[in-house]
Design a protein around this motif. Structure first.
Motif, PDB file in Angstrom:
ATOM      1  N   ASP A 141       0.942  -1.329  -0.217  1.00 13.75           N
ATOM      2  CA  ASP A 141      -0.155   0.010  -0.455  1.00 13.75           C
ATOM      3  C   ASP A 141       1.555   1.502  -0.096  1.00 13.75           C
ATOM      4  N   ALA A 142       1.567   0.813   0.690  1.00 17.92           N
ATOM      5  CA  ALA A 142       2.650   2.460   0.674  1.00 17.92           C
ATOM      6  C   ALA A 142       3.519   2.873  -0.338  1.00 17.92           C
ATOM      7  N   TRP A 143       4.145   1.568  -1.337  1.00 14.92           N
ATOM      8  CA  TRP A 143       4.377   1.472  -2.514  1.00 14.92           C
ATOM      9  C   TRP A 143       3.278   2.213  -3.224  1.00 14.92           C
ATOM     10  N   TYR A 144       2.024   1.283  -3.404  1.00 14.51           N
ATOM     11  CA  TYR A 144       1.278   2.304  -4.388  1.00 14.51           C
ATOM     12  C   TYR A 144       0.488   3.592  -3.864  1.00 14.51           C
ATOM     13  N   GLN A 145       1.071   4.175  -3.001  1.00 17.66           N
ATOM     14  CA  GLN A 145       0.754   4.968  -2.384  1.00 17.66           C
ATOM     15  C   GLN A 145       1.145   6.801  -3.153  1.00 17.66           C
ATOM     16  N   GLU A 146       2.898   6.169  -2.289  1.00 18.47           N
ATOM     17  CA  GLU A 146       3.990   6.764  -2.965  1.00 18.47           C
ATOM     18  C   GLU A 146       3.993   6.658  -4.715  1.00 18.47           C
TER      19      GLU A 146
ATOM     20  N   GLU B 117      15.495   8.852  -0.041  1.00 19.23           N
ATOM     21  CA  GLU B 117      15.345  10.203  -0.592  1.00 19.23           C
ATOM     22  C   GLU B 117      14.196  10.855  -0.929  1.00 19.23           C
ATOM     23  N   SER B 118      12.420  10.072  -1.036  1.00 22.65           N
ATOM     24  CA  SER B 118      11.013  11.060  -1.201  1.00 22.65           C
ATOM     25  C   SER B 118      10.850  10.054   0.504  1.00 22.65           C
ATOM     26  N   GLY B 119      10.710  10.575   1.095  1.00 20.15           N
ATOM     27  CA  GLY B 119      10.278   9.790   2.188  1.00 20.15           C
ATOM     28  C   GLY B 119       9.016  11.041   3.074  1.00 20.15           C
ATOM     29  N   GLU B 120       9.082  11.375   2.457  1.00 23.47           N
ATOM     30  CA  GLU B 120       7.466  12.500   2.764  1.00 23.47           C
ATOM     31  C   GLU B 120       6.304  11.860   2.270  1.00 23.47           C
ATOM     32  N   ASN B 121       7.027  11.257   0.433  1.00 24.93           N
ATOM     33  CA  ASN B 121       5.771  10.458  -0.040  1.00 24.93           C
ATOM     34  C   ASN B 121       5.234   8.701   0.512  1.00 24.93           C
ATOM     35  N   LEU B 122       6.263   8.306   1.402  1.00 25.89           N
ATOM     36  CA  LEU B 122       6.433   7.090   2.099  1.00 25.89           C
ATOM     37  C   LEU B 122       5.451   6.921   3.059  1.00 25.89           C
ATOM     38  N   VAL B 123       4.945   6.918   3.655  1.00 27.87           N
ATOM     39  CA  VAL B 123       4.208   6.675   4.295  1.00 27.87           C
ATOM     40  C   VAL B 123       3.386   5.232   4.522  1.00 27.87           C
ATOM     41  N   PHE B 124       3.809   4.367   5.405  1.00 33.44           N
ATOM     42  CA  PHE B 124       2.764   3.178   6.446  1.00 33.44           C
ATOM     43  C   PHE B 124       1.474   3.358   7.134  1.00 33.44           C
ATOM     44  N   ARG B 125       1.067   2.615   6.381  1.00 35.92           N
ATOM     45  CA  ARG B 125      -0.776   2.708   7.596  1.00 35.92           C
ATOM     46  C   ARG B 125      -0.301   0.880   7.793  1.00 35.92           C
ATOM     47  N   VAL B 126      -1.593   0.401   9.045  1.00 30.54           N
ATOM     48  CA  VAL B 126      -1.393  -0.141   9.617  1.00 30.54           C
ATOM     49  C   VAL B 126      -2.700  -0.462   8.687  1.00 30.54           C
ATOM     50  N   MET B 127      -2.934  -1.778   7.745  1.00 31.69           N
ATOM     51  CA  MET B 127      -4.140  -1.899   7.092  1.00 31.69           C
ATOM     52  C   MET B 127      -5.065  -2.852   7.351  1.00 31.69           C
ATOM     53  N   PHE B 128      -6.165  -2.552   8.364  1.00 33.49           N
ATOM     54  CA  PHE B 128      -7.008  -3.325   8.822  1.00 33.49           C
ATOM     55  C   PHE B 128      -7.618  -4.301   8.217  1.00 33.49           C
ATOM     56  N   ALA B 129      -7.977  -5.007   7.711  1.00 31.40           N
ATOM     57  CA  ALA B 129      -8.039  -5.569   5.839  1.00 31.40           C
ATOM     58  C   ALA B 129      -8.891  -6.692   6.350  1.00 31.40           C
ATOM     59  N   TRP B 130      -9.591  -7.603   5.613  1.00 32.97           N
ATOM     60  CA  TRP B 130     -10.019  -7.946   6.078  1.00 32.97           C
ATOM     61  C   TRP B 130      -9.080  -9.580   5.750  1.00 32.97           C
ATOM     62  N   GLN B 131      -8.550  -9.561   4.461  1.00 32.41           N
ATOM     63  CA  GLN B 131      -7.630  -9.929   3.774  1.00 32.41           C
ATOM     64  C   GLN B 131      -5.931 -10.559   4.691  1.00 32.41           C
ATOM     65  N   VAL B 132      -5.955  -9.754   5.526  1.00 35.80           N
ATOM     66  CA  VAL B 132      -4.712  -9.678   6.168  1.00 35.80           C
ATOM     67  C   VAL B 132      -5.462 -10.575   8.218  1.00 35.80           C
ATOM     68  N   VAL B 133      -6.850 -10.795   7.980  1.00 38.91           N
ATOM     69  CA  VAL B 133      -7.588 -11.911   9.369  1.00 38.91           C
ATOM     70  C   VAL B 133      -7.529 -13.151   9.126  1.00 38.91           C
ATOM     71  N   LEU B 134      -8.498 -13.095   7.679  1.00 43.38           N
ATOM     72  CA  LEU B 134      -8.318 -14.385   6.876  1.00 43.38           C
ATOM     73  C   LEU B 134      -6.515 -14.956   6.356  1.00 43.38           C
ATOM     74  N   ILE B 135      -5.807 -14.500   6.264  1.00 42.51           N
ATOM     75  CA  ILE B 135      -4.685 -15.064   6.147  1.00 42.51           C
ATOM     76  C   ILE B 135      -4.210 -15.590   7.174  1.00 42.51           C
ATOM     77  N   ALA B 136      -4.402 -14.642   8.270  1.00 41.74           N
ATOM     78  CA  ALA B 136      -3.277 -15.169   9.453  1.00 41.74           C
ATOM     79  C   ALA B 136      -4.508 -16.069  10.330  1.00 41.74           C
ATOM     80  N   ALA B 137      -5.835 -15.682  10.162  1.00 39.82           N
ATOM     81  CA  ALA B 137      -6.718 -17.115  11.003  1.00 39.82           C
ATOM     82  C   ALA B 137      -6.412 -18.263  10.303  1.00 39.82           C
ATOM     83  N   GLY B 138      -6.534 -18.621   9.002  1.00 43.48           N
ATOM     84  CA  GLY B 138      -6.648 -19.644   8.242  1.00 43.48           C
ATOM     85  C   GLY B 138      -5.670 -20.290   8.784  1.00 43.48           C
ATOM     86  N   ALA B 139      -3.693 -19.474   8.628  1.00 40.45           N
ATOM     87  CA  ALA B 139      -3.239 -20.429   8.842  1.00 40.45           C
ATOM     88  C   ALA B 139      -2.497 -20.232   9.502  1.00 40.45           C
ATOM     89  N   SER B 140      -3.249 -19.753  10.851  1.00 43.76           N
ATOM     90  CA  SER B 140      -2.893 -20.485  12.290  1.00 43.76           C
ATOM     91  C   SER B 140      -3.935 -21.388  13.018  1.00 43.76           C
TER      92      SER B 140
END
Length: 653
Positions: A45-50, A159-182
């Motif tokens: 997401d950070a690279w996409y937004q940048e 160098e372009s750090g002002e545009n590269l910002v990470f965000r916590v992704m509260f996405a269902w994909q994260v929950v599904l991957i983590a819960a499924g693998a667990s």
């Protein structure tokens, strides 16, 4: 809720300590899977937004990066799952072994093997129902902390750090991957002991004779054990031999923890060494370069030697300054003395080919390697010091007779490239058709950092002269040590007084800080990943040792009844801990050494530092292993102290 599910729940309630430790291990496993999958999505997401912010095509930007970061996430997730299965399966195995007699009774009254397997699997489902939601929440918390740390450092790294910002992704994909693998991890961990336990015949299960099939040979101990550790040591060794299956997973968990710690610790040291060696020869905070023969694309004038001296004096008001003037010239390598080049220089230049067609007949190295000459001027005080070092008078020209060579892939050595004797070279300065005769009166085997930065790089012939005059086109290098925060602005103002409005100042301190930030970002993830994975293993180790000690209460009572003192019993358990640790280290340390050496070879391709034996990580690993085993053993022993020997002997196992 069916009968087997109720039995599983009652089993968890009856052994709360083991349940809590196993639950912690599962929560950590889920949290790590959540954090890794969340970070992968945050990075994408950070690279996409940048890319969008910079006006670039986001799909093209992510073309290679997304696959790479996803592959890294899959690898890390696989490591987490393997490590978790080892630790968690051991916990289920202990639980199943504790219930073997119960399963035998159930089988004797009609329970099927499928129902027995279901009972163990229900334990896993209960853990999954509670630990997975908790682990996902903890994982998002870990991800949030990691994202905050990265955003705090990323501005100095990219160098372009002002545009590269990470965000916590509260996405269902994260929950599904983590819960499924667990869930898959828990199911595999529970299924392994469930399958084994369900196959034990009812009679063997009731008698509890299936877990230990002993022979005299299988529990035989060496005389050396008796000599070194006495009677208690023999008992400890026999206890390990007769319970190999129970202790195997504990040793594996400790081995994994040792290997991961050694790899991360040694990688951190290598990365730190690479950071220190990235600019090993520069003792300055800033560098400024200005070429006398180029206007850098603007209309600024060429600096005269007098103007260079004036600028140097003005820059010196802001700190300590060193000036190096480089000029380039050519020479006829066929006119050099036949024995001018040393064998070390020949080995360095000829390492890529042995074909005589590419070698100069006179120098014995690549054709054209000795046609370029660097003529260098340093500040007056340093020049006089170098003349004194070479044992020649003021006004002499000095040959820099030192260089570096890679010995193999990972070792850097200093060598002497030339067989020096006083000589005269005929050179032609760049951008000139006039030849100059330059006499060389002395040689230098040791040179200061600011000189070495230039002199040790290609080409090999570097001559330090009193002055680079107007016959050359020179590049002026200013090396400045300054703590003035406004130095760059002041330097730009000084050069503007001479009509130079386009100036590049290299901020070495900022570059070093960028490297440190990169190091910090990498090590945060490495140490965080290893710490959590190690905690999973340690929780399994503590659970295993504690449960095994409690299961051996009748054994301890029997030993006490035949004369073993409390002190002797404590000594026996301490020796068991020692043997746990020694076996883990005997296996783990060599594996860690081999992998660490492999990492060093990989890093040695691009960095200039030798291999350091990782004794520190070995010592820390040993201390950690013995601390975990001894503390776990002493804690568990404290829980079963006291009580009547007779009553303990009457109890069922």
């Amino acid at each position: 809720m069916n009968v087997m599910s109720k039995l599983a729940l009652e089993q968890l309630k009856s052994n709360r300590r083991r349940t809590i430790l196993t639950g912690i291990g599962i929560v950590l496993s889920v949290a790590m899977l959540t954090a890794v999958s969340g970070f992968v999505m945050s990075a994408i997401d950070a690279w996409y937004q940048e890319a969008i912010a910079d006006g670039r095509d986001p799909q093209a930007t992510l073309a290679g990066f997304a696959e790479t970061i996803t592959a890294i996430g899959i690898i890390l997730g696989g490591v987490i799952m393997v490590g978790s299965v080892v630790a968690i399966a051991n916990a289920f195995n202990i639980s199943a072994n504790e219930r073997v007699r119960q399963f035998g009774i159930l089988k004797s009254v009609g329970a099927t093997s499928k129902q027995i397997r279901a009972s163990v699997m229900y334990e896993g489902l209960w853990f999954a129902a509670i630990a997975i939601p908790v682990g996902v929440i903890v994982g998002f918390g870990v991800d949030a902390i990691g994202v905050a740390l990265i955003n705090g450092l990323i501005g100095g790294v990219i160098e372009s750090g002002e545009n590269l910002v990470f965000r916590v992704m509260f996405a269902w994909q994260v929950v599904l991957i983590a819960a499924g693998a667990s869930f898959v991890t828990i199911v595999i961990s529970a299924w392994l002991p469930a399958r084994k336990t369900s196959r034990i015949p009812a009679i063997d299960a009731i008698r509890q004779s299936g877990e230990m099939k002993l022979s005299t040979k299988s529990v035989k101990t060496s005389k050396l054990t008796q000599t070194l550790f006495g009677f208690e040591g023999t008992l400890a060794a026999k206890s390990l031999k007769r319970s190999k299956r129970k202790y195997r997973a504990t040793v594996v968990s400790l081995v994994i923890s040792v290997v991961l710690f050694m790899i991360s610790f040694n990688f951190g040291q290598m990365l730190n060494a690479a950071l220190k060696h990235s600019r090993p020869l520069i003792d300055a905070d800033y560098t400024i370069a200005r070429n006398d023969g180029s206007n850098y694309g603007d209309d600024s004038p060429i600096l005269t030697p007098q103007e260079v001296d004036e600028i140097t004096e003005k820059l010196g008001q802001y700190g300590t300054i060193s000036l190096v003037r480089n000029a380039w010239a050519g020479t006829d390598e066929n006119a050099l003395p036949h024995d001018f080049t040393t064998n070390e220089l020949k080995r360095y230049y000829n390492s890529g080919t042995a074909d005589p067609e590419y070698l100069n007949d006179n120098t014995g190295i690549w054709e054209g390697a000795c046609t370029d000459v660097r003529v260098m001027q340093v500040e007056r005080a340093l020049y006089l010091e170098l003349c004194k070092q070479a044992g020649v008078p003021d006004g002499s020209n000095l040959l820099v007779n030192t260089g570096t060579i890679r010995d193999g892939e990972d070792k850097t050595i200093t060598f002497r490239p030339f067989n020096f004797r006083p000589m005269t070279l005929v050179i032609t300065p760049d951008y000139s058709e006039e030849t100059i005769e330059i006499s060389i009166q002395g040689e230098l085997r040791d040179i200061p950092p600011t000189v070495a930065m230039e002199a040790r790089s290609s080409p090999p012939i570097t001559i330090i002269v009193p002055s680079v005059d107007a016959g050359y086109v020179a590049t002026n290098w200013w090396y400045i040590k300054s703590t003035d925060p406004h130095f760059i602005t002041a330097a730009a103002q000084i050069f503007s007084e001479y009509g130079i409005n386009s100036l590049y100042v290299e901020d070495i301190r900022a570059e070093i800080q960028q490297l440190k930030d990169i190091y910090n970002v990498v090590m945060i993830f490495i140490y965080g990943f290893v710490a959590m994975l190690t905690l999973i293993g340690v929780s399994g180790v503590i659970s295993t040792i504690s449960t095994n000690i409690r299961a051996r209460r009748r054994e301890f009572a029997a030993l006490t009844s035949v004369g073993l003192t409390p002190k002797g019993l404590t000594r026996m358990l301490n020796l068991e801990s020692l043997m746990y640790g020694m076996k883990s280290l005997i296996i783990g340390l060599p594996i860690g050494l081999i992998i660490s050496a492999g990492l060093h070879v990989a890093l040695g391709i691009s960095t200039q530092f030798g291999y350091t034996f990782p004794w520190q990580s070995m010592v820390y690993s040993a201390l950690g292993v013995f601390a975990v085993t001894f503390i776990s053993m002493r804690y568990a022993r404290g829980q079963v102290k006291g009580g009547s020997i007779v009553e303990t002997l009457k109890q069922d196992s």
